[in-house]
Design a protein around this motif. Structure first.
Motif, PDB file in Angstrom:
ATOM      1  N   GLN A   1       0.832  -1.198   0.000  1.00 19.62           N
ATOM      2  CA  GLN A   1       0.000   0.000   0.000  1.00 19.62           C
ATOM      3  C   GLN A   1       0.869   1.250   0.000  1.00 19.62           C
ATOM      4  O   GLN A   1       1.915   1.279   0.647  1.00 19.62           O
ATOM      5  CB  GLN A   1      -0.902   0.025   1.240  1.00 19.62           C
ATOM      6  CG  GLN A   1      -2.042  -0.967   1.203  1.00 19.62           C
ATOM      7  CD  GLN A   1      -3.185  -0.478   0.337  1.00 19.62           C
ATOM      8  OE1 GLN A   1      -3.248   0.686  -0.020  1.00 19.62           O
ATOM      9  NE2 GLN A   1      -4.071  -1.395  -0.041  1.00 19.62           N
ATOM     10  N   VAL A   2       0.423   2.228  -0.745  1.00 19.33           N
ATOM     11  CA  VAL A   2       1.110   3.515  -0.804  1.00 19.33           C
ATOM     12  C   VAL A   2       0.088   4.600  -0.554  1.00 19.33           C
ATOM     13  O   VAL A   2      -0.965   4.628  -1.190  1.00 19.33           O
ATOM     14  CB  VAL A   2       1.773   3.732  -2.183  1.00 19.33           C
ATOM     15  CG1 VAL A   2       2.450   5.096  -2.229  1.00 19.33           C
ATOM     16  CG2 VAL A   2       2.779   2.627  -2.479  1.00 19.33           C
ATOM     17  N   GLN A   3       0.384   5.488   0.361  1.00 18.74           N
ATOM     18  CA  GLN A   3      -0.477   6.647   0.602  1.00 18.74           C
ATOM     19  C   GLN A   3       0.233   7.889   0.077  1.00 18.74           C
ATOM     20  O   GLN A   3       1.427   8.069   0.325  1.00 18.74           O
ATOM     21  CB  GLN A   3      -0.800   6.780   2.077  1.00 18.74           C
ATOM     22  CG  GLN A   3      -1.672   5.644   2.594  1.00 18.74           C
ATOM     23  CD  GLN A   3      -2.060   5.816   4.056  1.00 18.74           C
ATOM     24  OE1 GLN A   3      -1.289   6.316   4.847  1.00 18.74           O
ATOM     25  NE2 GLN A   3      -3.277   5.403   4.389  1.00 18.74           N
ATOM     26  N   LEU A   4      -0.523   8.723  -0.632  1.00 17.76           N
ATOM     27  CA  LEU A   4       0.049   9.867  -1.327  1.00 17.76           C
ATOM     28  C   LEU A   4      -0.657  11.144  -0.893  1.00 17.76           C
ATOM     29  O   LEU A   4      -1.888  11.176  -0.813  1.00 17.76           O
ATOM     30  CB  LEU A   4      -0.092   9.691  -2.840  1.00 17.76           C
ATOM     31  CG  LEU A   4       0.503   8.403  -3.414  1.00 17.76           C
ATOM     32  CD1 LEU A   4       0.090   8.234  -4.872  1.00 17.76           C
ATOM     33  CD2 LEU A   4       2.005   8.404  -3.284  1.00 17.76           C
ATOM     34  N   VAL A   5       0.130  12.184  -0.657  1.00 21.41           N
ATOM     35  CA  VAL A   5      -0.433  13.478  -0.254  1.00 21.41           C
ATOM     36  C   VAL A   5       0.222  14.580  -1.088  1.00 21.41           C
ATOM     37  O   VAL A   5       1.433  14.803  -0.987  1.00 21.41           O
ATOM     38  CB  VAL A   5      -0.210  13.757   1.239  1.00 21.41           C
ATOM     39  CG1 VAL A   5      -0.790  15.115   1.608  1.00 21.41           C
ATOM     40  CG2 VAL A   5      -0.842  12.661   2.090  1.00 21.41           C
ATOM     41  N   GLU A   6      -0.594  15.274  -1.897  1.00 22.17           N
ATOM     42  CA  GLU A   6      -0.085  16.362  -2.732  1.00 22.17           C
ATOM     43  C   GLU A   6      -0.132  17.690  -1.986  1.00 22.17           C
ATOM     44  O   GLU A   6      -0.958  17.885  -1.091  1.00 22.17           O
ATOM     45  CB  GLU A   6      -0.931  16.513  -4.010  1.00 22.17           C
ATOM     46  CG  GLU A   6      -1.001  15.287  -4.895  1.00 22.17           C
ATOM     47  CD  GLU A   6      -2.262  14.488  -4.653  1.00 22.17           C
ATOM     48  OE1 GLU A   6      -2.700  13.777  -5.570  1.00 22.17           O
ATOM     49  OE2 GLU A   6      -2.815  14.572  -3.540  1.00 22.17           O
ATOM     50  N   SER A   7       0.726  18.594  -2.412  1.00 15.44           N
ATOM     51  CA  SER A   7       0.724  19.963  -1.904  1.00 15.44           C
ATOM     52  C   SER A   7       1.337  20.873  -2.951  1.00 15.44           C
ATOM     53  O   SER A   7       1.947  20.398  -3.921  1.00 15.44           O
ATOM     54  CB  SER A   7       1.502  20.061  -0.587  1.00 15.44           C
ATOM     55  OG  SER A   7       2.850  19.688  -0.785  1.00 15.44           O
ATOM     56  N   GLY A   8       1.158  22.179  -2.764  1.00 12.60           N
ATOM     57  CA  GLY A   8       1.801  23.150  -3.640  1.00 12.60           C
ATOM     58  C   GLY A   8       0.905  23.813  -4.659  1.00 12.60           C
ATOM     59  O   GLY A   8       1.352  24.687  -5.400  1.00 12.60           O
ATOM     60  N   GLY A   9      -0.347  23.414  -4.714  1.00 16.50           N
ATOM     61  CA  GLY A   9      -1.258  24.058  -5.656  1.00 16.50           C
ATOM     62  C   GLY A   9      -1.581  25.475  -5.230  1.00 16.50           C
ATOM     63  O   GLY A   9      -1.224  25.927  -4.138  1.00 16.50           O
ATOM     64  N   GLY A  10      -2.260  26.210  -6.104  1.00 14.91           N
ATOM     65  CA  GLY A  10      -2.643  27.582  -5.783  1.00 14.91           C
ATOM     66  C   GLY A  10      -3.058  28.346  -7.007  1.00 14.91           C
ATOM     67  O   GLY A  10      -3.304  27.769  -8.072  1.00 14.91           O
ATOM     68  N   LEU A  11      -3.129  29.661  -6.838  1.00 16.58           N
ATOM     69  CA  LEU A  11      -3.525  30.566  -7.910  1.00 16.58           C
ATOM     70  C   LEU A  11      -2.286  31.287  -8.431  1.00 16.58           C
ATOM     71  O   LEU A  11      -1.493  31.828  -7.652  1.00 16.58           O
ATOM     72  CB  LEU A  11      -4.540  31.578  -7.375  1.00 16.58           C
ATOM     73  CG  LEU A  11      -4.955  32.711  -8.311  1.00 16.58           C
ATOM     74  CD1 LEU A  11      -5.674  32.162  -9.537  1.00 16.58           C
ATOM     75  CD2 LEU A  11      -5.832  33.711  -7.559  1.00 16.58           C
ATOM     76  N   VAL A  12      -2.118  31.300  -9.744  1.00 15.14           N
ATOM     77  CA  VAL A  12      -0.954  31.940 -10.355  1.00 15.14           C
ATOM     78  C   VAL A  12      -1.390  32.601 -11.658  1.00 15.14           C
ATOM     79  O   VAL A  12      -2.342  32.146 -12.303  1.00 15.14           O
ATOM     80  CB  VAL A  12       0.171  30.905 -10.594  1.00 15.14           C
ATOM     81  CG1 VAL A  12      -0.259  29.841 -11.585  1.00 15.14           C
ATOM     82  CG2 VAL A  12       1.467  31.568 -11.009  1.00 15.14           C
ATOM     83  N   GLN A  13      -0.703  33.659 -12.031  1.00 14.15           N
ATOM     84  CA  GLN A  13      -1.011  34.313 -13.300  1.00 14.15           C
ATOM     85  C   GLN A  13      -0.386  33.541 -14.459  1.00 14.15           C
ATOM     86  O   GLN A  13       0.617  32.834 -14.283  1.00 14.15           O
ATOM     87  CB  GLN A  13      -0.479  35.733 -13.292  1.00 14.15           C
ATOM     88  CG  GLN A  13      -1.262  36.680 -12.399  1.00 14.15           C
ATOM     89  CD  GLN A  13      -0.836  38.128 -12.569  1.00 14.15           C
ATOM     90  OE1 GLN A  13       0.311  38.412 -12.891  1.00 14.15           O
ATOM     91  NE2 GLN A  13      -1.774  39.045 -12.352  1.00 14.15           N
ATOM     92  N   ALA A  14      -0.974  33.706 -15.619  1.00 10.69           N
ATOM     93  CA  ALA A  14      -0.423  33.079 -16.815  1.00 10.69           C
ATOM     94  C   ALA A  14       1.035  33.497 -16.999  1.00 10.69           C
ATOM     95  O   ALA A  14       1.393  34.655 -16.802  1.00 10.69           O
ATOM     96  CB  ALA A  14      -1.248  33.476 -18.033  1.00 10.69           C
TER      97      ALA A  14
END
Length: 124
Positions: A1-14
């Motif tokens: 079993q592998v548990q995965l946790v993402e981070s680092g998303g957000g709002l950014v300009q083009a």
């Protein structure tokens, strides 16, 4: 079993940049091919990039080639997605995933373990 946790998303300009991280549990992280996918409402989950267990090989969707870079640090059980020159069409929920298949298995059905996703929004 592998548990995965993402981070680092957000709002950014083009034109801007973001780096996503995905922390994995388990002692066998290096045995898994890791991938990043993205999904927008009403659409199927779309392959973005993948990396082999050793980190020596990578594979990218045409839409992100030359702008995104996938990497991993097996000592930290973490995979990254560096996203540069972001476009509004990159807006999506981004997921990391693990598979025992090769890096060329770009269908989400081939991936066994998934994180909860992180939202990336690119404004024009």
């Amino acid at each position: 079993q592998v548990q995965l946790v993402e981070s680092g998303g957000g709002l950014v300009q083009a034109g801007g940049s973001l780096r996503l991280s995905c922390a994995a549990s388990g002692r066998t992280f290096s045995s898994y091919t890791m991938g990043w996918f993205r999904q927008t409402p009403g659409k199927e989950r779309e392959f973005v990039a993948s990396i082999s267990g050793s980190g020596d090989s990578t594979y990218y969707a045409d839409a992100v080639k030359g702008r995104f870079t996938i990497s991993r640090d097996n000592a930290k059980n973490t995979v990254y997605l560096q996203m540069n020159s972001l476009k509004p069409e990159d807006t999506a929920v981004y997921y990391c995933a693990a598979t025992t298949s090769s890096i060329f298995a770009s269908s989400h059905y081939r991936y066994n373990f998934w994180g909860q996703g992180t939202q990336v929004t690119v404004s024009s």
